[in-house]
Design a protein around this motif. Structure first.
Motif, PDB file in Angstrom:
ATOM      1  N   ARG A  80       0.830  -1.207   0.000  1.00  0.00           N
ATOM      2  CA  ARG A  80       0.000   0.000   0.000  1.00  0.00           C
ATOM      3  C   ARG A  80       0.870   1.265   0.000  1.00  0.00           C
ATOM      4  O   ARG A  80       0.524   2.288  -0.596  1.00  0.00           O
ATOM      5  CB  ARG A  80      -0.915  -0.024   1.227  1.00  0.00           C
ATOM      6  CG  ARG A  80      -1.955   1.099   1.248  1.00  0.00           C
ATOM      7  CD  ARG A  80      -2.995   0.867   2.339  1.00  0.00           C
ATOM      8  NE  ARG A  80      -2.418   0.964   3.676  1.00  0.00           N
ATOM      9  CZ  ARG A  80      -2.216  -0.057   4.483  1.00  0.00           C
ATOM     10  NH1 ARG A  80      -2.517  -1.286   4.086  1.00  0.00           N
ATOM     11  NH2 ARG A  80      -1.704   0.116   5.697  1.00  0.00           N
ATOM     12  N   VAL A  81       2.005   1.206   0.692  1.00  0.00           N
ATOM     13  CA  VAL A  81       2.873   2.376   0.828  1.00  0.00           C
ATOM     14  C   VAL A  81       3.778   2.572  -0.379  1.00  0.00           C
ATOM     15  O   VAL A  81       4.093   3.713  -0.757  1.00  0.00           O
ATOM     16  CB  VAL A  81       3.720   2.229   2.116  1.00  0.00           C
ATOM     17  CG1 VAL A  81       4.866   3.223   2.123  1.00  0.00           C
ATOM     18  CG2 VAL A  81       2.853   2.419   3.341  1.00  0.00           C
ATOM     19  N   LEU A  82       4.204   1.491  -1.019  1.00  0.00           N
ATOM     20  CA  LEU A  82       5.211   1.566  -2.078  1.00  0.00           C
ATOM     21  C   LEU A  82       4.905   2.600  -3.160  1.00  0.00           C
ATOM     22  O   LEU A  82       5.810   3.347  -3.577  1.00  0.00           O
ATOM     23  CB  LEU A  82       5.418   0.178  -2.688  1.00  0.00           C
ATOM     24  CG  LEU A  82       6.534   0.059  -3.721  1.00  0.00           C
ATOM     25  CD1 LEU A  82       7.884   0.451  -3.109  1.00  0.00           C
ATOM     26  CD2 LEU A  82       6.611  -1.363  -4.290  1.00  0.00           C
ATOM     27  N   PRO A  83       3.665   2.731  -3.664  1.00  0.00           N
ATOM     28  CA  PRO A  83       3.418   3.733  -4.713  1.00  0.00           C
ATOM     29  C   PRO A  83       3.641   5.178  -4.255  1.00  0.00           C
ATOM     30  O   PRO A  83       3.820   6.075  -5.081  1.00  0.00           O
ATOM     31  CB  PRO A  83       1.942   3.495  -5.078  1.00  0.00           C
ATOM     32  CG  PRO A  83       1.669   2.093  -4.656  1.00  0.00           C
ATOM     33  CD  PRO A  83       2.484   1.889  -3.424  1.00  0.00           C
ATOM     34  N   HIS A  84       3.605   5.394  -2.947  1.00  0.00           N
ATOM     35  CA  HIS A  84       3.780   6.755  -2.423  1.00  0.00           C
ATOM     36  C   HIS A  84       5.250   7.143  -2.251  1.00  0.00           C
ATOM     37  O   HIS A  84       5.544   8.287  -1.923  1.00  0.00           O
ATOM     38  CB  HIS A  84       3.069   6.890  -1.072  1.00  0.00           C
ATOM     39  CG  HIS A  84       1.592   6.757  -1.140  1.00  0.00           C
ATOM     40  ND1 HIS A  84       0.748   7.772  -1.528  1.00  0.00           N
ATOM     41  CD2 HIS A  84       0.785   5.679  -0.878  1.00  0.00           C
ATOM     42  CE1 HIS A  84      -0.495   7.364  -1.500  1.00  0.00           C
ATOM     43  NE2 HIS A  84      -0.504   6.099  -1.108  1.00  0.00           N
ATOM     44  N   VAL A  85       6.150   6.207  -2.417  1.00  0.00           N
ATOM     45  CA  VAL A  85       7.571   6.494  -2.216  1.00  0.00           C
ATOM     46  C   VAL A  85       8.105   7.315  -3.378  1.00  0.00           C
ATOM     47  O   VAL A  85       7.942   6.932  -4.554  1.00  0.00           O
ATOM     48  CB  VAL A  85       8.384   5.193  -2.057  1.00  0.00           C
ATOM     49  CG1 VAL A  85       9.883   5.504  -1.967  1.00  0.00           C
ATOM     50  CG2 VAL A  85       7.919   4.427  -0.817  1.00  0.00           C
ATOM     51  N   GLY A  86       8.726   8.455  -3.062  1.00  0.00           N
ATOM     52  CA  GLY A  86       9.389   9.276  -4.070  1.00  0.00           C
ATOM     53  C   GLY A  86      10.882   9.263  -3.824  1.00  0.00           C
ATOM     54  O   GLY A  86      11.397   8.519  -2.987  1.00  0.00           O
ATOM     55  N   PHE A  87      11.606  10.146  -4.553  1.00  0.00           N
ATOM     56  CA  PHE A  87      13.069  10.136  -4.476  1.00  0.00           C
ATOM     57  C   PHE A  87      13.598  11.568  -4.490  1.00  0.00           C
ATOM     58  O   PHE A  87      13.022  12.452  -5.146  1.00  0.00           O
ATOM     59  CB  PHE A  87      13.671   9.329  -5.624  1.00  0.00           C
ATOM     60  CG  PHE A  87      13.119   7.937  -5.708  1.00  0.00           C
ATOM     61  CD1 PHE A  87      13.536   6.963  -4.811  1.00  0.00           C
ATOM     62  CD2 PHE A  87      12.144   7.613  -6.639  1.00  0.00           C
ATOM     63  CE1 PHE A  87      13.015   5.685  -4.855  1.00  0.00           C
ATOM     64  CE2 PHE A  87      11.615   6.343  -6.689  1.00  0.00           C
ATOM     65  CZ  PHE A  87      12.047   5.365  -5.795  1.00  0.00           C
ATOM     66  N   THR A  88      14.677  11.779  -3.756  1.00  0.00           N
ATOM     67  CA  THR A  88      15.340  13.084  -3.737  1.00  0.00           C
ATOM     68  C   THR A  88      16.837  12.897  -3.901  1.00  0.00           C
ATOM     69  O   THR A  88      17.387  11.832  -3.595  1.00  0.00           O
ATOM     70  CB  THR A  88      15.075  13.841  -2.420  1.00  0.00           C
ATOM     71  OG1 THR A  88      15.710  13.156  -1.346  1.00  0.00           O
ATOM     72  CG2 THR A  88      13.596  13.979  -2.148  1.00  0.00           C
ATOM     73  N   LEU A  89      17.473  13.947  -4.389  1.00  0.00           N
ATOM     74  CA  LEU A  89      18.925  13.998  -4.506  1.00  0.00           C
ATOM     75  C   LEU A  89      19.415  15.107  -3.590  1.00  0.00           C
ATOM     76  O   LEU A  89      18.965  16.249  -3.691  1.00  0.00           O
ATOM     77  CB  LEU A  89      19.338  14.269  -5.952  1.00  0.00           C
ATOM     78  CG  LEU A  89      20.845  14.352  -6.224  1.00  0.00           C
ATOM     79  CD1 LEU A  89      21.518  13.010  -5.983  1.00  0.00           C
ATOM     80  CD2 LEU A  89      21.100  14.829  -7.648  1.00  0.00           C
ATOM     81  N   SER A  90      20.332  14.775  -2.712  1.00  0.00           N
ATOM     82  CA  SER A  90      20.832  15.735  -1.731  1.00  0.00           C
ATOM     83  C   SER A  90      22.334  15.859  -1.873  1.00  0.00           C
ATOM     84  O   SER A  90      23.020  14.888  -2.202  1.00  0.00           O
ATOM     85  CB  SER A  90      20.483  15.262  -0.309  1.00  0.00           C
ATOM     86  OG  SER A  90      21.057  16.114   0.664  1.00  0.00           O
ATOM     87  N   TYR A  91      22.862  17.074  -1.638  1.00  0.00           N
ATOM     88  CA  TYR A  91      24.305  17.233  -1.675  1.00  0.00           C
ATOM     89  C   TYR A  91      24.773  18.165  -0.577  1.00  0.00           C
ATOM     90  O   TYR A  91      24.175  19.190  -0.309  1.00  0.00           O
ATOM     91  CB  TYR A  91      24.788  17.715  -3.043  1.00  0.00           C
ATOM     92  CG  TYR A  91      24.449  19.121  -3.418  1.00  0.00           C
ATOM     93  CD1 TYR A  91      25.426  20.104  -3.452  1.00  0.00           C
ATOM     94  CD2 TYR A  91      23.159  19.470  -3.771  1.00  0.00           C
ATOM     95  CE1 TYR A  91      25.133  21.387  -3.820  1.00  0.00           C
ATOM     96  CE2 TYR A  91      22.850  20.758  -4.148  1.00  0.00           C
ATOM     97  CZ  TYR A  91      23.844  21.713  -4.170  1.00  0.00           C
ATOM     98  OH  TYR A  91      23.530  22.995  -4.526  1.00  0.00           O
ATOM     99  N   ALA A  92      25.852  17.701   0.075  1.00  0.00           N
ATOM    100  CA  ALA A  92      26.489  18.438   1.169  1.00  0.00           C
ATOM    101  C   ALA A  92      25.419  18.909   2.155  1.00  0.00           C
ATOM    102  O   ALA A  92      24.546  18.142   2.530  1.00  0.00           O
ATOM    103  CB  ALA A  92      27.324  19.584   0.613  1.00  0.00           C
ATOM    104  N   ALA A  93      25.508  20.175   2.566  1.00  0.00           N
ATOM    105  CA  ALA A  93      24.545  20.692   3.542  1.00  0.00           C
ATOM    106  C   ALA A  93      23.539  21.635   2.896  1.00  0.00           C
ATOM    107  O   ALA A  93      22.863  22.390   3.584  1.00  0.00           O
ATOM    108  CB  ALA A  93      25.290  21.412   4.659  1.00  0.00           C
ATOM    109  N   TYR A  94      23.414  21.594   1.572  1.00  0.00           N
ATOM    110  CA  TYR A  94      22.631  22.610   0.872  1.00  0.00           C
ATOM    111  C   TYR A  94      21.152  22.252   0.744  1.00  0.00           C
ATOM    112  O   TYR A  94      20.338  23.103   0.479  1.00  0.00           O
ATOM    113  CB  TYR A  94      23.218  22.866  -0.514  1.00  0.00           C
ATOM    114  CG  TYR A  94      24.589  23.480  -0.464  1.00  0.00           C
ATOM    115  CD1 TYR A  94      24.754  24.823  -0.174  1.00  0.00           C
ATOM    116  CD2 TYR A  94      25.720  22.705  -0.679  1.00  0.00           C
ATOM    117  CE1 TYR A  94      26.020  25.383  -0.113  1.00  0.00           C
ATOM    118  CE2 TYR A  94      26.986  23.266  -0.618  1.00  0.00           C
ATOM    119  CZ  TYR A  94      27.126  24.604  -0.338  1.00  0.00           C
ATOM    120  OH  TYR A  94      28.380  25.154  -0.275  1.00  0.00           O
TER     121      TYR A  94
END
Length: 289
Positions: A80-94
């Motif tokens: 049920r939760v899997l379709p709600h998972v998204g993705f982000t790209l993070s770098y350093a402290a920004y």
């Protein structure tokens, strides 16, 4: 070519990227389990080329591919939760930016920087992988501008300014460079019908942008000392007049003079990567364009 990755605050993910998931779930634990059982899988995450020069040369392209496998979710809650998972790209402290499961992004950091892909569910972030883009400065060089050199440049302009307005300097031009900025002090005397002492303190800061070096005011103070016995109305008018001349003439033209000098200091074949202020000098890191 993909859009360059920027540290602009407008790109930061200020809210969850995936919409409201079902309530009452333990988001981080669920992401951990989904990644552990292969329902969320990072297939690849690369940076090419690596290393790169801090500026001037080609960027590094981050490439990634993430897949979801609902058949590997082991409970109804996970499915049920899997379709709600998204993705982000993070770098350093920004901060972070929203990304698709498969994508590329050009990056050109000025310092060695790590980039992390996260699975995102509500406020929870679970790291899927990390890649580091290293900096190679072997083809770069550092140039220095001393406080003495800038002081002579400022003196030439200030001598012209005081001569134009019938003023004189009460003491030599003061200029010092610290980690906090380029500090200029001018002590001026106006000898007309009455003596007027004017003390000017200016602080400049430098930054590198678009392969150039740029100058801006970060602080300024003008102190006008008029005789105590003058009528208060005359004092106010005199202070406003002198302040107006300083703001509209001296400050703007001095900024232009220094900026023009910086523009001509380095050859156009070089790209400015960093400008660092240390005690008594400006250090400028440049690389070939």
């Amino acid at each position: 070519m993909s859009e360059a990755f920027s540290s602009s605050r407008s790109e930061l993910a200020a809210s969850p990227v995936d919409g409201p998931p079902p309530p009452g779930e333990h988001f981080l634990d669920l992401l951990d389990v989904l990644q552990d059982n292969g329902a969320i899988a990072l297939e690849s995450l690369t940076a090419n080329p690596d290393p790169v020069t801090p500026c001037g040369g080609p960027p590094s392209t981050l490439s990634w591919r993430i897949t979801k496998h609902s058949n590997l979710a082991t409970t109804d809650e996970q499915r049920r939760v899997l379709p709600h998972v998204g993705f982000t790209l993070s770098y350093a402290a920004y901060g972070e930016v929203r990304v698709q499961a498969t994508g590329t992004r050009d990056v050109h950091p000025s310092l060695t920087t790590s980039y992390t892909l996260y699975a995102a569910l509500g406020p929870a972030r679970f790291p899927l992988g990390i890649v580091i883009v290293r900096i190679d400065e072997s083809s770069c060089s550092t140039a220095s501008i001393t406080a003495d050199l800038l002081r002579q440049l400022v003196k030439v302009y200030v001598d012209q300014f005081v001569g134009q307005y019938g003023l004189r300097l009460r003491s030599p031009v003061g200029l010092d460079i610290t980690e906090n900025g380029i500090h200029v002090h001018l002590a001026i005397l106006s000898r007309q019908a009455i003596n007027i002492n004017v003390d000017i303190d200016l602080v400049f800061q430098l930054y590198a942008k678009d392969c150039g070096i740029h100058l801006l005011y970060v602080r300024s103070n003008v102190d006008v000392d008029l005789p105590w016995w003058l009528d208060p109305g005359i004092v106010i008018a005199g202070e406003e007049l002198i302040g107006d001349i300083i703001d509209k003439k001296l400050k703007s033209e001095l900024l232009n003079q220094l900026q023009n000098f910086l523009n001509s200091f380095l050859p156009s074949s070089l790209c400015v990567c960093r400008a660092t202020l240390t005690r008594g000098e400006v250090s400028i890191l440049t690389c070939p364009r």
